[in-house]
Design an enzyme around this catalytic site. Sequence first.
Site, PDB file in Angstrom:
ATOM      1  N   LYS A   1       6.645  -1.870  -0.925  1.00 39.57           N
ATOM      2  CA  LYS A   1       6.621  -0.700  -1.737  1.00 39.57           C
ATOM      3  C   LYS A   1       5.794  -0.877  -2.989  1.00 39.57           C
ATOM      4  O   LYS A   1       6.209  -0.559  -4.284  1.00 39.57           O
ATOM      5  CB  LYS A   1       8.175  -0.292  -2.195  1.00 39.57           C
ATOM      6  CG  LYS A   1       9.215  -0.010  -0.928  1.00 39.57           C
ATOM      7  CD  LYS A   1      10.589   0.482  -1.620  1.00 39.57           C
ATOM      8  CE  LYS A   1      11.219   0.814  -0.504  1.00 39.57           C
ATOM      9  NZ  LYS A   1      10.969   1.721   0.545  1.00 39.57           N
ATOM     10  N   CYS A   2       4.624  -1.469  -2.695  1.00 40.11           N
ATOM     11  CA  CYS A   2       3.810  -2.072  -3.956  1.00 40.11           C
ATOM     12  C   CYS A   2       2.401  -1.290  -3.597  1.00 40.11           C
ATOM     13  O   CYS A   2       2.178  -0.677  -2.666  1.00 40.11           O
ATOM     14  CB  CYS A   2       3.549  -3.447  -3.392  1.00 40.11           C
ATOM     15  SG  CYS A   2       2.349  -4.070  -4.650  1.00 40.11           S
TER      16      CYS A   2
END
Length: 164
Positions: A36-37
């Site tokens: 989730k970067c």
Amino acid sequence: MKKSVYDFSAVKNDGSEISLNEFAGQVLLIVNTASKCGFTYQYEGLEKLYQEFSSNGFSVLAFPCDQFGNQEPGTDEEIKQFCDFNYSTTFPLFKKIEVNGDNTHPLYDYLKHEARGLLATKRVKWNFTKFLVNRKGKVVRRFSPALKPEALTSEIKRYLNEAS
């Protein structure tokens, strides 16, 4: 102090522990990853590098890490499903680890000691920090999270062409 990355072991995403000596003689790109970067899209570039060079003795080793902004909150199984579904990754994926602090995985202690970051810092600054390892298991470079994997093509070729 250990002499090369081949002196370490790690637990793969499926729970099996392996010696990194299984990668002896290969050029490695070791990366701390997150699902989730802002850099998660780099999984695609990492897979392309792996597909292009794995037959020449190259591998990507992905170590999920949740130490930066809670960007890898999932379980190991969820991480694997995410990588399979979104990026069809085929390179080795390991269990979630810590890359900084008291619980740093021993491999990352070694990587950070061998290739320091900006201003000679040891600390990994963010997800998708990349460490390039030559065929002898020596760390040769550390790369910024912002550097796209495809920008490493010439470096990887250079080390693949060195005698082992």
